[in-house]
Design an enzyme around this catalytic site. Structure first.
Site, short mmCIF file in Angstrom:
data_model
loop_
_atom_site.label_atom_id
_atom_site.label_comp_id
_atom_site.label_asym_id
_atom_site.label_seq_id
_atom_site.Cartn_x
_atom_site.Cartn_y
_atom_site.Cartn_z
N THR A 1 -40.39 67.58 -37.72
CA THR A 1 -40.37 66.93 -39.03
C THR A 1 -39.43 67.66 -40.00
O THR A 1 -39.60 68.86 -40.21
CB THR A 1 -41.78 66.95 -39.64
OG1 THR A 1 -42.70 66.40 -38.70
CG2 THR A 1 -41.84 66.16 -40.94
N GLU A 2 -38.47 66.95 -40.55
CA GLU A 2 -37.56 67.50 -41.55
C GLU A 2 -36.88 68.79 -41.07
O GLU A 2 -36.52 69.65 -41.87
CB GLU A 2 -38.30 67.78 -42.88
CG GLU A 2 -39.05 66.57 -43.45
CD GLU A 2 -38.13 65.55 -44.10
OE1 GLU A 2 -36.90 65.79 -44.15
OE2 GLU A 2 -38.64 64.51 -44.56
#
Lengths: 398, 373
Positions: free
Chosen positions: A146-147
């Site tokens: 994530t990210e």
């Protein structure tokens, strides 16, 4: 020959509705069915469908030579299944070409990798693995978190799960002058790391249509010549897939750019490679040490966790969700579990971010809340109601 | 003239990891050291005011006091303060009023049994501490809703003091005893705020406000009785600003007397003057000018709604071991300040506080639900 490694992130969260404790029940008591559907349909029309089509044509035109990778979140694939099966189908077509590598990540685009206990994180990775296998028929070998959140512990867990490499941001404060254009390996686990070349990535992702920018207007020819100036192992170009048609509108010429890019890149003596191919071609040159308290990501100027956990409200909300985990699991109620997992999606916390300067416009993008403060209060209102549901269930079990 | 004496029992910045287990103690959500040190600081100013009002009474004044439940609970830590109010209570020119024990807005809840309970708790405390049974009732924030007038009358109250909002007065001046199931005195907003808000304001056309001037304004108004309600904390503020408020308080009764105006207690007012029926008092609407400050935004409405639900769940566990303890915390989480501090709309601090209060309330609700198992 220098490899050009392109990866696009495909994600939509399930946004919360403006909460009021009425008599709705289940998943859509908290998540906004209408606005999520509207946003999904809009982005599908403006980005996913035309971008998939354009890329599919290019893959066909440069068979075997044009290659790239995609990471598609479980939340987006769920939305495709709910509101646009043809979108799932077109991603599947891309995967079937054999030139598109699908990456692994958590099902929920979640922040669970930041928990000290990685049990939930591992579970979510496995859920994603199953979904991608079911819907797209592939088994990913490389991980992107994530990210692009990254630290030694995350790398260790990912390595233990058998992935061959991990992607992250080429953050200056961590590379300290070293090049992002070679492979590194993680401290302890030795997992190969691919660093994003943020300069060349952002030239397309952020600056493509910026009139103030000296590089404007950006053509495929111009960009490819810049890229060919890198005489190292690889150039990792990572960006949101929504760049095509949504962040950069069709009118900016972004589709024309991506259509012409493969030929220009090949003409400049570069070759396309996907992440797993890089790990076969090159060896890591050095070890990278990122402690748990120095976690990096690709967000904002800080490139750390401050976009999600930078202020008091964000930390309170995250803490509540984290502490709720054992109780949620105790219920063994699939619906309660599903809601809790979707509350871990990073976007909810991103909407509460108060670092306005410079990045504020990106934060408000796609948010259904008018201010980060309202987003936080609304999240906590949802949490307060949901938490009561969890403890009611447990009390009834006793 | 009624004096509101209130210090909230403020929740602390709670951290979620303090919760999620067991039956909470007050200290989990409230920082008593901080509350106590504020009492020590503000308490001295309150004592000085008490002494001023004693002097004022000696010079012909008469006052009623609306002491809040959270304030009285804090007074238990400070015998000197308690003694000072006890002396006032014994003075026959002083009346102590009844109120909602937790300074809550429970008069707005769909079920009024909690309201009734709070009024009873407060009345018992007043009896315990001062040996008094109040005849006059002042609701939190002078809130008026006709839903509770019948309940109050049944409970034996003979007078209600409420806000003289324009919508309820409907063109009348608040210079009579009104009635709706029980006699009602309505606060004169402008004159009260002259003392509360504008007294030290040099740019105000009324500045400086001296007793003679103020008494002239009052004597210019035709009517039976005029009700002023002023908060102690705002008087303290004037005092800190080196204003002449002390002189004003001392000399005010004489200035009134020389104009033929008598200071009386609320219970005397309702005995002396025949009430006027005001149809607007029967309205379904809730009245307190500025009410939107407490329940006007999303954050506040969610919190109020959650309070109602916790109250319902609490009513289900009356037989359980920890009921009393949970009920007391629940009481303090209803203080109107908590709601006020989540406003005004779009303020940064208000939302940050709301996030904190939700976290607290959700931990209490967890404990209530676990108790029900």
């Amino acid at each position: 020959m220098t490899s050009l490694c392109m990866y696009f992130q495909v994600h939509q969260p399930f946004r919360l509705r403006r909460f009021w404790p009425d008599d709705r029940s289940g998943f859509f008591r908290y998540f906004d069915e209408r606005s999520n559907r509207e946003i999904f349909e809009r982005v599908a029309q403006k980005c996913y469908i035309p971008a998939n089509r354009t890329l599919l044509e290019s893959l066909d035109e440069h068979k075997g030579e044009f290659r790239f990778s995609l990471s598609i979140t479980g939340t987006l694939l769920e939305q495709c299944e709910l509101w646009g099966k043809e979108v799932t189908e077109s991603f599947r077509q891309l995967a079937e070409t054999g030139s598109v590598e699908i990456l692994e990540e958590t099902f929920y685009h979640s922040l669970s990798s930041l928990f000290e206990d990685k049990t939930e994180f591992v579970e979510e990775v496995k859920e994603h693995r199953k979904l991608v296998s079911d819907l797209l028929g592939v088994k990913p070998q490389v991980f992107r978190n994530t990210e692009l959140l990254y630290n030694n512990s995350i790398a260790k867990v990912v390595s233990e799960l058998g992935y061959k490499a991990i992607l992250t941001e080429g953050a200056d404060h961590m590379l300290e002058g070293r090049s992002p254009n070679v492979l590194y390996k993680a401290k302890d686990s030795g997992l190969p790391i691919l660093f994003r070349n943020y300069k060349l990535s952002d030239d397309i992702g952020y600056r493509f249509s910026a009139r103030w920018w000296e590089g404007y207007p950006l053509t495929a020819e111009k960009w490819a010549s810049w890229a060919s100036g890198v005489n190292e192992d690889c150039i990792n170009i990572f960006m949101d897939y929504e760049t095509f048609g949504e962040h950069q509108w069709r009118e900016t010429g972004i589709f024309d750019f991506i259509k012409k890019l493969p030929a220009e890149v090949l003409k400049n003596g570069l070759e396309f490679s996907t992440p797993v191919e890089l790990t076969r071609k090159y060896s890591p040159v050095a070890e990278i040490d990122v402690g748990d308290f120095s976690t990096i990501s690709w967000a904002d100027m800080e490139r750390d966790t401050s976009a999600w956990l930078g202020n008091d409200m964000q930390r309170r909300c995250f803490e509540e969700i984290k502490l709720l985990e054992p109780f949620v699991k105790k219920t063994e109620d699939p619906e309660i579990l599903r809601i809790w997992k979707h509350l871990l999606t990073s976007d909810h916390y991103y909407y509460m971010c108060t670092k306005w300067l410079g990045d504020g416009d990106v934060h408000s993008y796609f948010s259904v809340h008018s201010t980060p403060f309202e987003a936080a209060v609304n999240f906590m209102a949802v949490l307060m109601d949901f938490k009561a549901q969890v403890f009611k269930k447990i009390s009834r079990m006793a | 003239m009624c004096l509101g004496v209130h210090l909230p029992y403020s929740p602390k910045w709670y951290w979620p990891s303090e919760g999620f287990f067991g039956v909470p103690e007050m200290d989990r959500y409230f920082d008593r050291n901080q509350i106590f040190s504020r009492l020590l600081k503000t308490g001295r100013e309150f004592l000085r005011l008490n002494n001023l009002f004693v002097e004022s009474i000696e010079r012909g004044g008469s006052y009623s006091f609306d002491l809040s439940g959270p304030f009285l609970e804090q007074c238990r830590w400070d015998p000197e303060m308690l003694e000072s109010f006890r002396e006032l209570a014994e003075n026959r020119r002083v009346e102590f009023t009844g109120s909602c024990n937790y300074h809550s807005l429970s008069a707005l809840y769909p079920d009024l049994s909690w309201f009734r309970e709070e009024v009873t708790i407060y009345r018992e405390m007043l009896k315990e501490l001062f040996g008094i049974i109040p005849e006059t009732f002042v609701n939190t924030e002078l809130l008026y809703t006709q839903r509770v007038t019948g309940i109050l009358a049944d409970m034996g109250f003979r007078c209600l003091i409420a806000e003289g909002s324009r919508n309820v007065l409907d063109g009348y001046d608040p210079v009579r005893v009104f009635e709706n199931q029980l006699p009602i005195l309505l606060r004169h907003i402008n004159l009260s705020e002259d003392l509360e808000l504008r007294f030290s304001e040099k740019s105000w056309e009324g500045y400086p406000l001296i007793p003679d001037k103020f008494a002239d304004w009052i004597s210019g108004i035709e009517g039976d009785v005029l009700t002023l309600y002023i908060n102690y904390t705002s008087l303290c503020l004037h005092h800190r600003n080196r204003s002449t408020i002390a002189d004003f308080i001392r000399a005010f009764p004489e200035a009134l007397k020389s104009r033929g105006i008598e200071m009386i207690k609320p219970s005397e007012a309702v005995r002396r003057f025949s009430p006027l029926r005001l149809p607007t008092l029967g309205t379904e609407q809730t009245i307190r000018y500025g009410m939107h400050n407490a329940a006007g935004n999303h954050a506040q409405q969610i919190y109020l709604r959650e309070l109602v639900r916790v109250g319902e769940e609490l009513a289900e566990i009356k037989e359980k071991k920890n009921y009393q303890k949970l009920k007391q915390i629940f009481g303090y989480l209803q203080q109107s300040e908590i709601l006020f501090s989540m406003g005004p709309e779009n303020s940064r601090e208000g939302h940050e506080r709301a996030v904190n209060y939700y976290s607290i309330l959700s931990d209490l609700r967890r404990a209530v639900l676990e108790e029900s198992a």
